[in-house]
Design a protein around this motif. Structure first.
Motif, PDB file in Angstrom:
ATOM      1  N   CYS A 163       0.695  -1.200   0.350  1.00  0.00           N
ATOM      2  CA  CYS A 163      -0.280   0.355  -0.375  1.00  0.00           C
ATOM      3  C   CYS A 163       0.845   1.580   0.040  1.00  0.00           C
ATOM      4  O   CYS A 163       0.369   2.406  -0.772  1.00  0.00           O
ATOM      5  CB  CYS A 163      -0.711  -0.075   0.803  1.00  0.00           C
ATOM      6  N   HIS A 191       0.535   4.579  -2.602  1.00  0.00           N
ATOM      7  CA  HIS A 191       1.254   5.312  -2.438  1.00  0.00           C
ATOM      8  C   HIS A 191       1.699   6.593  -3.191  1.00  0.00           C
ATOM      9  O   HIS A 191       1.507   7.384  -3.791  1.00  0.00           O
ATOM     10  CB  HIS A 191       0.746   5.598  -0.626  1.00  0.00           C
ATOM     11  N   ARG A 218       1.161   6.806  -6.525  1.00  0.00           N
ATOM     12  CA  ARG A 218       0.027   7.525  -6.851  1.00  0.00           C
ATOM     13  C   ARG A 218       0.594   9.853  -6.924  1.00  0.00           C
ATOM     14  O   ARG A 218      -0.113   9.978  -7.049  1.00  0.00           O
ATOM     15  CB  ARG A 218      -1.220   7.402  -6.017  1.00  0.00           C
ATOM     16  N   ARG A 219       1.656   9.607  -5.682  1.00  0.00           N
ATOM     17  CA  ARG A 219       2.251  10.917  -5.601  1.00  0.00           C
ATOM     18  C   ARG A 219       2.459  11.875  -6.847  1.00  0.00           C
ATOM     19  O   ARG A 219       3.084  12.645  -6.844  1.00  0.00           O
ATOM     20  CB  ARG A 219       3.247  11.529  -4.837  1.00  0.00           C
ATOM     21  N   SER A 268      -3.059  -4.042  -2.628  1.00  0.00           N
ATOM     22  CA  SER A 268      -3.438  -2.470  -3.621  1.00  0.00           C
ATOM     23  C   SER A 268      -3.938  -2.391  -4.568  1.00  0.00           C
ATOM     24  O   SER A 268      -4.463  -1.483  -4.485  1.00  0.00           O
ATOM     25  CB  SER A 268      -2.216  -1.470  -3.704  1.00  0.00           C
ATOM     26  N   PRO A 311      -4.751   2.073  -2.163  1.00  0.00           N
ATOM     27  CA  PRO A 311      -3.507   2.026  -1.350  1.00  0.00           C
ATOM     28  C   PRO A 311      -4.124   2.638  -0.204  1.00  0.00           C
ATOM     29  O   PRO A 311      -2.991   2.448   0.825  1.00  0.00           O
ATOM     30  CB  PRO A 311      -2.948   3.609  -2.949  1.00  0.00           C
ATOM     31  N   ASP A 312      -4.768   3.357   0.099  1.00  0.00           N
ATOM     32  CA  ASP A 312      -5.066   3.826   1.198  1.00  0.00           C
ATOM     33  C   ASP A 312      -6.202   2.649   2.093  1.00  0.00           C
ATOM     34  O   ASP A 312      -5.634   2.489   3.617  1.00  0.00           O
ATOM     35  CB  ASP A 312      -6.409   4.989   1.330  1.00  0.00           C
ATOM     36  N   ARG A 319       0.185   7.183   8.502  1.00  0.00           N
ATOM     37  CA  ARG A 319       1.023   7.717   7.025  1.00  0.00           C
ATOM     38  C   ARG A 319       0.974   9.178   7.065  1.00  0.00           C
ATOM     39  O   ARG A 319       0.669   9.769   7.785  1.00  0.00           O
ATOM     40  CB  ARG A 319       0.602   7.520   6.042  1.00  0.00           C
ATOM     41  N   ASP A 371       3.167  12.203   4.864  1.00  0.00           N
ATOM     42  CA  ASP A 371       3.900  12.060   3.846  1.00  0.00           C
ATOM     43  C   ASP A 371       5.580  12.890   4.254  1.00  0.00           C
ATOM     44  O   ASP A 371       5.133  14.073   4.577  1.00  0.00           O
ATOM     45  CB  ASP A 371       3.201  12.957   2.602  1.00  0.00           C
TER      46      ASP A 371
END
Length: 351
Positions: free
Chosen positions: A136, A140, A143-144, A330, A335-336, A346, A348
């Protein structure tokens, strides 16, 4: 199918944790393993049904799983158990999940995706600590930073492990360090060292062969992937073992000797150790322009988290929430997904 879940390997350390979690939630899985007496010792206090069968005879496996919709295999090492169980699940149109962290097991399941899809069967290995949180986290980061071409995952896990996990690590001694380069799995005879800030300053790390080298590629398409552990003394010592010593330790009689020694160890960490423990994962994705995305994930201790994620994933698959074919956590849940579990946070680390 009736939505029934069968947990194979329920008399083992992790199997007991998952069975207890299921009973607390009011779930009614069937507990199974090779030894009926041992399985009953777990099942009867929980009011659950018990079955016994080994994985040598395909006919016995077929008979044991024909009335269930999901098999959750928690009996390792999965290098020995996954193939016969996946074979039986595909034959009988039963969904397959496990808690493996073994790269080759993931790749074997991925190679059978089309076959499983044609039979309407979900193949979802790795629904424990390896690889739900790290997979996951990888998704994520993708995705970023959608154009990422390099992914590094750093894990700080503590020293607790069960006998099954220890035996899996023993099997991996002679295989070298595995990572992914340009989309291809490669093996090195050495392990590179690095460092990572897990939230308390820079700590030394060392490359390891970890399941995300397989799964993160299928989840994200990122072509270059490696995993490093915080370099606790035992891990660093194993990584620095000379190649000729690793080859010797990989011989059959040495493997048997090492596994016999493991059988003398405690079954797994105590409840107090699990409650006090925790894990930290840090991921860094980078693109060809040098842009980076870094995120950190804090989780409960690994076996505690495995009991929660494995049971939840099995229930979701039994409910028909996951499509057929090979899946990663995932891909199946997003991802979440990991954030839905107690004690997971989590953050960032750059924007």
């Amino acid at each position: 199918m009736n939505g029934t879940i069968l947990i194979y390997g329920a008399a083992g350390y992790t199997g007991k944790l998952i069975a207890a979690a299921a009973a607390r939630e009011g779930a009614r899985p069937i507990l199974a393993g090779r030894n009926l007496e041992k399985v009953r010792s777990v099942a009867e206090p929980l009011g659950l049904a018990a079955r016994a069968f080994d994985l040598v005879d395909p006919g016995r496996i077929d008979a044991a799983i024909k009335d269930v919709s999901v098999v959750l295999c928690v009996a390792g090492p999965f290098s020995a158990t996954s193939r016969p169980m996946v074979d039986a699940c595909v034959r009988n149109r039963v969904h397959y999940l496990d808690i493996t962290g073994e790269i080759d097991v993931f790749e074997a399941a991925a190679a059978r995706s089309a076959e499983a899809k044609a039979r309407g069967v979900t193949l979802l290995p790795g629904v424990g600590f390896d690889v739900v949180p790290s997979d996951c986290l990888a998704a994520h980061l993708k995705r970023r930073l959608p154009d990422a071409n390099d992914l590094k995952l750093f894990l700080s896990l503590g020293a607790n492990m069960s006998r099954g996990t220890a035996k899996t690590m023993v099997e991996a001694i002679a295989t070298g360090t595995r990572l992914r380069r340009d989309g291809v799995l490669v093996t090195r005879t050495w392990a590179e060292e690095g460092s990572c800030d897990f939230g308390r300053g820079e700590k030394p790390t060392v490359q390891v062969s970890w399941g995300d080298v397989a799964t993160a590629y299928h989840s994200t398409g990122i072509p270059n992937i490696e995993v490093q552990f915080e370099a606790l003394p035992a891990i660093r010592g194993l990584a620095r073992t000379p190649a000729f010593v690793k080859s010797f330790l990989g011989l059959g009689f040495m493997q048997s000797l090492l596994k016999a020694q493991i059988d003398r160890l405690p079954e797994g960490p105590s409840e107090a150790a699990r409650r006090a423990g925790g894990a930290v994962l840090v991921g860094e994705a980078r693109n060809t322009a040098g842009q980076t995305a870094r995120s950190r994930l804090r989780t409960p201790e690994g076996y505690t988290l495995t009991a929660a994620t494995a049971l939840d994933a099995a229930k979701r698959v039994a409910a028909g929430d996951v499509g057929p074919g090979f899946q990663t956590p995932s891909l199946a849940f997003g991802p979440d997904y990991i954030l839905s579990f107690d004690g997971v946070r989590r953050e960032d680390l750059n924007t």
